[in-house]
Design an enzyme around this catalytic site. Structure first.
Site, mmCIF file in Angstrom:
data_model
loop_
_atom_site.group_PDB
_atom_site.id
_atom_site.type_symbol
_atom_site.label_atom_id
_atom_site.label_comp_id
_atom_site.label_asym_id
_atom_site.label_seq_id
_atom_site.Cartn_x
_atom_site.Cartn_y
_atom_site.Cartn_z
ATOM 1 N N ARG A 189 -10.826 5.671 -1.113
ATOM 2 C CA ARG A 189 -11.300 4.594 -1.984
ATOM 3 C C ARG A 189 -11.260 3.244 -1.272
ATOM 4 O O ARG A 189 -11.866 2.272 -1.736
ATOM 5 C CB ARG A 189 -10.471 4.541 -3.266
ATOM 6 C CG ARG A 189 -10.730 5.722 -4.195
ATOM 7 C CD ARG A 189 -9.932 5.603 -5.476
ATOM 8 N NE ARG A 189 -10.292 4.424 -6.242
ATOM 9 C CZ ARG A 189 -11.348 4.326 -7.041
ATOM 10 N NH1 ARG A 189 -12.179 5.372 -7.176
ATOM 11 N NH2 ARG A 189 -11.596 3.215 -7.722
ATOM 12 N N ASN A 243 -9.545 -2.191 10.526
ATOM 13 C CA ASN A 243 -8.946 -3.345 11.192
ATOM 14 C C ASN A 243 -7.624 -3.715 10.533
ATOM 15 O O ASN A 243 -7.278 -3.214 9.451
ATOM 16 C CB ASN A 243 -9.937 -4.516 11.232
ATOM 17 C CG ASN A 243 -10.268 -5.071 9.860
ATOM 18 O OD1 ASN A 243 -9.390 -5.415 9.074
ATOM 19 N ND2 ASN A 243 -11.569 -5.164 9.565
ATOM 20 N N ARG A 264 -0.604 0.489 -1.410
ATOM 21 C CA ARG A 264 -0.111 1.863 -1.453
ATOM 22 C C ARG A 264 1.385 2.005 -1.214
ATOM 23 O O ARG A 264 1.930 3.091 -1.395
ATOM 24 C CB ARG A 264 -0.882 2.710 -0.430
ATOM 25 C CG ARG A 264 -2.385 2.736 -0.674
ATOM 26 C CD ARG A 264 -2.732 3.199 -2.063
ATOM 27 N NE ARG A 264 -4.173 3.357 -2.248
ATOM 28 C CZ ARG A 264 -4.751 3.786 -3.362
ATOM 29 N NH1 ARG A 264 -3.993 4.096 -4.413
ATOM 30 N NH2 ARG A 264 -6.059 3.910 -3.446
#
Length: 210
Positions: free
Chosen positions: A79, A163, A174
């Site tokens: 995602r 990057n 996360r």
């Protein structure tokens, strides 16, 4: 059937000193302060860049990481749009072949203790899925057809390249406690390794989550 723990492997990363020097060289172009570059000025410059929020400068560096996790977690990983992905394909991989040990491999669930009622129920479901998958292949189904019965817990490998600005964004999301525990299980160790290799770029996230 094999049960393994998830993990990660950094496939490509420059050494930390070179990364900081490259970011400094690019960033000082904005301020035309190249004359301030010294042998040890890069770390301080990058630290100030991160603190000021001028994060576009760190986009000049990319890192590639291989994640070993279950397929359910890869649905969350992909995602993140500003990245390149290459993932193990269940369409072409035939887990009944010798190179796969003639079995499927699944990821051990982080949230159930081994031997608990929930874990044993999950383990039974995985074995049943493997049995159905192998039987379909024996009966002439192609891997792309037999994969229909494979579980979310199936081990997969996915290489992600992006990057440093995007890596910071990914890790900020996360590694938070609001994230799925299985994605935190692979992202927290990655954050720790990034911090070890290039601490200036990840000091703030390391201090916040670890």
């Amino acid at each position: 059937m094999r049960i393994i723990s998830p993990g990660h492997e950094i496939l490509f990363i420059q050494d930390g000193a070179s990364i900081l020097k490259q970011i400094e060289a690019a960033g000082r172009t904005c301020y035309k302060s190249e004359n301030k570059i010294t042998a040890d000025s890069a770390a301080g410059f990058v630290k100030s860049i991160i603190k000021s929020g001028h994060h576009s400068v760190v986009e000049h560096i990319s890192i590639s990481v291989r994640f070993i996790c279950d397929r359910g977690i890869t649905h969350e990983i992909v995602r993140h749009r500003l990245a390149a992905y290459s993932q193990e394909s269940t369409r072409y991989a035939n887990y009944s072949e010798d190179k796969f040990g003639n079995e499927i491999t699944v990821i051990k669930p982080y949230f159930w203790s081994e031997g608990s009622e929930e874990y044993l129920e999950w383990e039974t479901a995985m074995k049943n899925a493997e049995q159905s998958y192998l039987k379909l292949l024996q009966n002439g189904a192609r891997p792309e057809q037999a994969r229909s019965v494979l579980p979310n817990s199936l081990k997969t490998e996915i290489v992600m390249t992006c990057n440093l600005r995007e890596w910071r964004h990914v890790l900020a999301l996360r590694c938070s406690k609001a994230s799925h525990p299985q994605i935190r299980e692979i992202m927290l160790p990655l954050l720790a390794e990034f911090h070890e290799k290039i601490p200036v770029l990840f000091d703030d996230l390391y201090d916040k989550y670890l």
